[in-house]
Design a protein around this motif. Sequence first.
Motif, mmCIF file in Angstrom:
data_model
loop_
_atom_site.group_PDB
_atom_site.id
_atom_site.type_symbol
_atom_site.label_atom_id
_atom_site.label_comp_id
_atom_site.label_asym_id
_atom_site.label_seq_id
_atom_site.Cartn_x
_atom_site.Cartn_y
_atom_site.Cartn_z
ATOM 1 N N UNK A 19 10.355 7.127 7.117
ATOM 2 C CA UNK A 19 10.117 7.694 5.794
ATOM 3 C C UNK A 19 10.515 6.683 4.722
ATOM 4 N N UNK A 20 9.580 6.376 3.836
ATOM 5 C CA UNK A 20 9.822 5.427 2.747
ATOM 6 C C UNK A 20 9.646 6.178 1.426
ATOM 7 N N UNK A 21 10.678 6.161 0.590
ATOM 8 C CA UNK A 21 10.641 6.821 -0.709
ATOM 9 C C UNK A 21 10.456 5.768 -1.797
ATOM 10 N N UNK A 22 9.407 5.921 -2.588
ATOM 11 C CA UNK A 22 9.066 4.947 -3.624
ATOM 12 C C UNK A 22 9.102 5.663 -4.974
ATOM 13 N N UNK A 23 9.848 5.152 -5.964
ATOM 14 C CA UNK A 23 9.851 5.785 -7.298
ATOM 15 C C UNK A 23 8.454 5.796 -7.908
ATOM 16 N N UNK A 24 8.148 6.858 -8.616
ATOM 17 C CA UNK A 24 6.823 6.990 -9.220
ATOM 18 C C UNK A 24 6.561 5.929 -10.278
ATOM 19 N N UNK A 25 7.623 5.509 -10.975
ATOM 20 C CA UNK A 25 7.435 4.469 -11.988
ATOM 21 C C UNK A 25 6.996 3.160 -11.350
ATOM 22 N N UNK A 26 7.492 2.872 -10.154
ATOM 23 C CA UNK A 26 7.083 1.655 -9.439
ATOM 24 C C UNK A 26 5.622 1.767 -9.010
ATOM 25 N N UNK A 27 5.238 2.913 -8.484
ATOM 26 C CA UNK A 27 3.850 3.105 -8.063
ATOM 27 C C UNK A 27 2.895 3.052 -9.245
ATOM 28 N N UNK A 28 3.364 3.509 -10.398
ATOM 29 C CA UNK A 28 2.502 3.510 -11.577
ATOM 30 C C UNK A 28 2.290 2.107 -12.129
ATOM 31 N N UNK A 29 3.193 1.165 -11.769
ATOM 32 C CA UNK A 29 3.111 -0.185 -12.320
ATOM 33 C C UNK A 29 2.630 -1.212 -11.305
ATOM 34 N N UNK A 30 2.272 -0.787 -10.105
ATOM 35 C CA UNK A 30 1.847 -1.728 -9.078
ATOM 36 C C UNK A 30 0.447 -1.367 -8.593
ATOM 37 N N UNK A 31 -0.114 -2.246 -7.789
ATOM 38 C CA UNK A 31 -1.445 -1.998 -7.230
ATOM 39 C C UNK A 31 -1.323 -1.138 -5.979
#
Length: 375
Positions: A228-240
């Motif tokens: 399980x990998x948890x990624x902050x939404x702000x990071x996903x919103x700023x990356x490809x």
Amino acid sequence: MDALATLDSFAPWEAAAVVVAVSLGAALLAEFVVLRAAQRFVTRTETKLDEIVLAELRVPLVASFALAGVFLLTRLDGVVAAVPVSERALEAFFGDPALTLVVVLWAWALNETVNRGVDYLQESGARYDFAPVFSNVWTLVVAVGTVGTVLYIWEIDVTPLLAGAGIAGIAVGFAAKDTVANFFGGVALYFDDTYRVGDFIELDSGETGTVVKVGVRSTTLLTRDEVMVTVPNSVLNATKVINQSAPSRRRRVRVPVGVAYGTDLDELEELLVDIALSESLVLDSPKPRCRFRRFGDSALEYELLCWVAAPTRRAKATHRLNRAIHDRFAEAGIEIPYPQREISVLRDADAAVAPSEPPAPDNGSPHATDGGDGP
């Protein structure tokens, strides 16, 4: 207005009895007639969304009819005049609590209706479902709207509260800027329709996984290694983010193949297509095909192109196709060349090098002797 005027002509206790009786009668009618008829109707439909709406709106609907009489009593002049308290006190004791309860019940029902509807659409496997973050946003909107409506009912001045909330909001914004950024990042991802629960995505960092949860703060991925990998939404919103499951779940598989110069190309292409069609993971449509890409240094470079039903099947399909190509090429006598290099090492023959002798003395040297006596 005519009905209120008619009730005012009755005695106070008579008007109160009529209003309460009508309210209770309307509540019973809604419960045992209207709602039961609606229940029989929605059970015949294919979807369960209407059943969810009916189940959640049942309590506030019946309560609204029942409490309407209590609220109406505070508006009757005859009843108000018969009670030895002020009109505002009567409203605050009977009318405002009844109206507040109705507002709270309807707010709770609307919130539960939307949240249960979102959960149902996700469990049903619908492709265009609501993102879970929508439930959180809806809950926040309903909560704020309910608090504002209740304050208005009780005639509470919210101006000082708004000033204090503004100052507190600034302080909370600085203290929890990452949380706020993650929240709005999740909202942006939802409205951009970047991915949904069940999609297989690939991040700019190279990590891949299936989306299993979309929260207010982060998105959780399940990798192929069951991690399980948890990624902050702000990071996903700023990356490809590459969504391997959109717009459709099927994905193309590319298998590079090199064969020796001189191979019969017609036989090769027919064999590669037959290998792909024989694989159960490969889709029949679009039809598999192969392409001659380039003349390599050691081989004719081909590429087998075919499709699988989901991105998670690409690795397994590639493994099976490679094994089948290896076995079928061996049976057909088709050579898979590999680069060859020839290395020559040149070594000089061992030779003994004799030491050089000192030169003979010159006869004309003053040190030369002629056989006579020395000085």
